[in-house]
Each structure stands twice: as structure tokens, then as C-alpha cells.
Design a protein around this motif. Sequence first.
Motif, PDB file in Angstrom:
ATOM      1  N   ALA A   1      10.833   6.636  -7.307  1.00  0.00           N
ATOM      2  CA  ALA A   1      12.097   6.216  -6.692  1.00  0.00           C
ATOM      3  C   ALA A   1      11.880   5.821  -5.231  1.00  0.00           C
ATOM      4  O   ALA A   1      12.440   4.829  -4.751  1.00  0.00           O
ATOM      5  N   ASP A   2      11.053   6.597  -4.526  1.00  0.00           N
ATOM      6  CA  ASP A   2      10.773   6.275  -3.125  1.00  0.00           C
ATOM      7  C   ASP A   2      10.017   4.953  -3.017  1.00  0.00           C
ATOM      8  O   ASP A   2      10.261   4.149  -2.102  1.00  0.00           O
ATOM      9  N   ALA A   3       9.091   4.709  -3.944  1.00  0.00           N
ATOM     10  CA  ALA A   3       8.334   3.453  -3.924  1.00  0.00           C
ATOM     11  C   ALA A   3       9.272   2.263  -4.115  1.00  0.00           C
ATOM     12  O   ALA A   3       9.149   1.239  -3.422  1.00  0.00           O
ATOM     13  N   LEU A   4      10.204   2.374  -5.019  1.00  0.00           N
ATOM     14  CA  LEU A   4      11.161   1.287  -5.261  1.00  0.00           C
ATOM     15  C   LEU A   4      12.109   1.118  -4.077  1.00  0.00           C
ATOM     16  O   LEU A   4      12.534   0.004  -3.760  1.00  0.00           O
ATOM     17  N   ARG A   5      12.399   2.210  -3.401  1.00  0.00           N
ATOM     18  CA  ARG A   5      13.248   2.139  -2.208  1.00  0.00           C
ATOM     19  C   ARG A   5      12.532   1.363  -1.095  1.00  0.00           C
ATOM     20  O   ARG A   5      13.143   0.584  -0.374  1.00  0.00           O
ATOM     21  N   VAL A   6      11.226   1.571  -0.975  1.00  0.00           N
ATOM     22  CA  VAL A   6      10.437   0.822   0.009  1.00  0.00           C
ATOM     23  C   VAL A   6      10.471  -0.668  -0.306  1.00  0.00           C
ATOM     24  O   VAL A   6      10.580  -1.510   0.592  1.00  0.00           O
TER      25      VAL A   6
ATOM     26  N   ARG B   1      12.891  -2.328  -1.816  1.00  0.00           N
ATOM     27  CA  ARG B   1      14.206  -2.868  -1.444  1.00  0.00           C
ATOM     28  C   ARG B   1      14.333  -3.017   0.071  1.00  0.00           C
ATOM     29  O   ARG B   1      14.865  -4.032   0.558  1.00  0.00           O
ATOM     30  N   ARG B   2      13.835  -2.041   0.802  1.00  0.00           N
ATOM     31  CA  ARG B   2      13.889  -2.108   2.269  1.00  0.00           C
ATOM     32  C   ARG B   2      13.070  -3.283   2.794  1.00  0.00           C
ATOM     33  O   ARG B   2      13.499  -4.006   3.698  1.00  0.00           O
ATOM     34  N   THR B   3      11.890  -3.467   2.215  1.00  0.00           N
ATOM     35  CA  THR B   3      11.011  -4.564   2.641  1.00  0.00           C
ATOM     36  C   THR B   3      11.650  -5.911   2.314  1.00  0.00           C
ATOM     37  O   THR B   3      11.610  -6.845   3.126  1.00  0.00           O
ATOM     38  N   ARG B   4      12.234  -6.012   1.130  1.00  0.00           N
ATOM     39  CA  ARG B   4      12.892  -7.268   0.739  1.00  0.00           C
ATOM     40  C   ARG B   4      14.016  -7.607   1.710  1.00  0.00           C
ATOM     41  O   ARG B   4      14.145  -8.762   2.146  1.00  0.00           O
ATOM     42  N   GLU B   5      14.818  -6.626   2.066  1.00  0.00           N
ATOM     43  CA  GLU B   5      15.908  -6.875   3.009  1.00  0.00           C
ATOM     44  C   GLU B   5      15.379  -7.315   4.367  1.00  0.00           C
ATOM     45  O   GLU B   5      15.927  -8.230   4.999  1.00  0.00           O
ATOM     46  N   ALA B   6      14.289  -6.680   4.821  1.00  0.00           N
ATOM     47  CA  ALA B   6      13.705  -7.029   6.121  1.00  0.00           C
ATOM     48  C   ALA B   6      13.167  -8.457   6.104  1.00  0.00           C
ATOM     49  O   ALA B   6      13.335  -9.209   7.077  1.00  0.00           O
TER      50      ALA B   6
ATOM     51  N   GLU C   1       2.666 -10.713  -5.085  1.00  0.00           N
ATOM     52  CA  GLU C   1       2.019  -9.419  -5.303  1.00  0.00           C
ATOM     53  C   GLU C   1       3.004  -8.268  -5.185  1.00  0.00           C
ATOM     54  O   GLU C   1       2.975  -7.321  -5.977  1.00  0.00           O
ATOM     55  N   LEU C   2       3.880  -8.349  -4.200  1.00  0.00           N
ATOM     56  CA  LEU C   2       4.859  -7.283  -4.005  1.00  0.00           C
ATOM     57  C   LEU C   2       5.859  -7.251  -5.171  1.00  0.00           C
ATOM     58  O   LEU C   2       6.234  -6.175  -5.655  1.00  0.00           O
ATOM     59  N   ARG C   3       6.276  -8.425  -5.608  1.00  0.00           N
ATOM     60  CA  ARG C   3       7.214  -8.479  -6.734  1.00  0.00           C
ATOM     61  C   ARG C   3       6.571  -7.936  -8.006  1.00  0.00           C
ATOM     62  O   ARG C   3       7.204  -7.210  -8.785  1.00  0.00           O
ATOM     63  N   GLU C   4       5.305  -8.294  -8.214  1.00  0.00           N
ATOM     64  CA  GLU C   4       4.608  -7.816  -9.414  1.00  0.00           C
ATOM     65  C   GLU C   4       4.418  -6.304  -9.382  1.00  0.00           C
ATOM     66  O   GLU C   4       4.543  -5.634 -10.409  1.00  0.00           O
ATOM     67  N   LEU C   5       4.132  -5.752  -8.193  1.00  0.00           N
ATOM     68  CA  LEU C   5       3.962  -4.306  -8.094  1.00  0.00           C
ATOM     69  C   LEU C   5       5.276  -3.595  -8.408  1.00  0.00           C
ATOM     70  O   LEU C   5       5.294  -2.577  -9.113  1.00  0.00           O
TER      71      LEU C   5
ATOM     72  N   GLN D   1       0.830  -1.208   0.000  1.00  0.00           N
ATOM     73  CA  GLN D   1       0.000   0.000   0.000  1.00  0.00           C
ATOM     74  C   GLN D   1       0.864   1.258   0.000  1.00  0.00           C
ATOM     75  O   GLN D   1       0.546   2.237  -0.681  1.00  0.00           O
ATOM     76  N   PHE D   2       1.971   1.220   0.749  1.00  0.00           N
ATOM     77  CA  PHE D   2       2.874   2.373   0.805  1.00  0.00           C
ATOM     78  C   PHE D   2       3.513   2.605  -0.558  1.00  0.00           C
ATOM     79  O   PHE D   2       3.591   3.741  -1.038  1.00  0.00           O
ATOM     80  N   MET D   3       3.963   1.537  -1.201  1.00  0.00           N
ATOM     81  CA  MET D   3       4.558   1.666  -2.527  1.00  0.00           C
ATOM     82  C   MET D   3       3.563   2.266  -3.515  1.00  0.00           C
ATOM     83  O   MET D   3       3.898   3.160  -4.296  1.00  0.00           O
ATOM     84  N   LEU D   4       2.322   1.776  -3.472  1.00  0.00           N
ATOM     85  CA  LEU D   4       1.304   2.255  -4.397  1.00  0.00           C
ATOM     86  C   LEU D   4       0.982   3.727  -4.137  1.00  0.00           C
ATOM     87  O   LEU D   4       0.852   4.531  -5.073  1.00  0.00           O
ATOM     88  N   ALA D   5       0.869   4.103  -2.849  1.00  0.00           N
ATOM     89  CA  ALA D   5       0.572   5.502  -2.508  1.00  0.00           C
ATOM     90  C   ALA D   5       1.697   6.423  -2.963  1.00  0.00           C
ATOM     91  O   ALA D   5       1.448   7.511  -3.498  1.00  0.00           O
ATOM     92  N   LEU D   6       2.935   5.987  -2.770  1.00  0.00           N
ATOM     93  CA  LEU D   6       4.078   6.796  -3.207  1.00  0.00           C
ATOM     94  C   LEU D   6       4.103   6.945  -4.728  1.00  0.00           C
ATOM     95  O   LEU D   6       4.303   8.045  -5.262  1.00  0.00           O
ATOM     96  N   TYR D   7       3.892   5.831  -5.418  1.00  0.00           N
ATOM     97  CA  TYR D   7       3.937   5.870  -6.884  1.00  0.00           C
ATOM     98  C   TYR D   7       2.849   6.789  -7.443  1.00  0.00           C
ATOM     99  O   TYR D   7       3.111   7.591  -8.345  1.00  0.00           O
TER     100      TYR D   7
END
Length: 256
Positions: free
Chosen positions: A210-215, A217-222, A234-238, A198-204
Motif C-alpha cells: 500500500a505504501d509503495a502504491l501511495r508513493v 500516486r504522489r510521484t504522479r501528482e508531482a 518503467e514507473l507505470r509498469e512497476l 527504487q523507493f516503491m520497490l524497496a517498500l514492496y
Amino acid sequence: MQFSVLGSTEVTADGVQQELGGVKQRAILGYLVLHANKVVPTSQILAAMWEGNPPPTARKMVQNAVSGIRRMLANDPNAPELLTHAPGYQLRVATDDVDLFRFRALVREGRAAITDGMPSHGVELLRDALSMWRGRALADLVETGIGWSELAAIEDERLSALEDRLDAELVCGRHREITPELEVLTATEPLRERLCLQFMLALYRSGRQADALRVYRRTREALIDGLGLEPGRELRELQQRILEHDAAIQVTAVAA
């Protein structure tokens, strides 16, 4: 008589807060409220209160706590009944008198409104439901070390209702309004993929690719560090759709 468990344990009669006694008595009352209108076996209460290792006097301690709860209930002639009902106890209470059950009813109404194509009304109902929370469920008991599985399940109910509300906000085109809230939520719940999506979609949708893609990467690392897992489909597709500037993830027709 009103029972509140969405926060510290509270019982009020005619607006007057009742004295609930010591920790064990409060805990047993809280446990019975969570299981209101069901017969709760004494063995289940013992396991909850003493993590499966009750002392020899545990049954007597439960009986004393039940007697104390009944004395408290006697302060209100319209109070619910606490019955001895083999193999344990049953707290008979109107669901409208327990904030947890009112919360669940509002959540059901909100979800039904969203399903029926009324996302804005659904948002209002879900906001009303979420506003009933005063902190973690049975927060005063959690502070004493209690960690019942029921409490984790109730917290998940809260987060699911919150996510449903945020989805409806996105449908209504309120991506900019909810971005600050999602920034806080994803920081406190970094492994909750739906919030991150939802955060990625709202940012985009706010023009912040760029901020959405940063989220992402951060989520993937976590997820990798915390669970040893890659993000879900779903996250990968977004992420891929954001990279491709897919028009399908722009503001929806309903919002427009």
C-alpha cells in the motif's frame, strides 16, 4: 596541493588551508579547477563570471585574479601551473589532487564492479565516492548567486552515482536498510523517477504494498503538477506489477 570543489572551495598545501582571496578570484579558481587541464578561453571565463554581460574592466579583473591565484600557488613548490595559453588560461594539475576527479574515478570503478557481477563491492566503492561530498559543489560560490551549468551537471553526476549505489543495494537484498534513506531522497527530489521507482520497490519487498502504491500516486501528482507529464513507462509498469504481485520483482536471485 589539494583542490576541493565538492563542497565549499578549498585548497590545501601540506594540510594547511590556503587563502583564496575575494569572491571573483575564488570563482575564477573554481571555474579553472572544474575545467582542469583544458584551455579555458578568456571569453568563456567572462561569460561565466558576469553572465554574458561583463563590465569594461572585466578582462583586467580576470588578469588580476589570475595573478592572485598564481601567488597562492607559489606557496607550494609542487603546486600545479596556471599557464597563459591562447586564447585563455590552463590549470595543469594531477587529477588525483582534485576531489571531483577522484570522485569520478571511484564511480567508474564502482559501476565496473557492479557490471562484473560484484554488487556488494560496487556499493562500497560508490559509498566511498559519495562520502567525498561536503555539500553542494562550490557551495560558497553558489551562495553568492553563481549558477553555472557545470554545477548542475556535477550535481546530476552525484545523484546518478547515488542511484547506482541504491540499485546495487537492492540487488544485494538490502531493501529494508535503504528504505529510510529513500524516503528522504524522494521527498527532496520528487521529480526524479528512478529514486521513486527504487523507493516503491524497496517498500514492496519489505511487505508494504500500500505504501509503495501511495508513493506512485504522489510521484504522479508531482510530475503532472511540476512538469505536465505522466510517469515514464518503467514507473507505470512497476505500479502494475505491484498490483499483480508479480514474482519477478521480488528479491533477486543474486540477493538470495
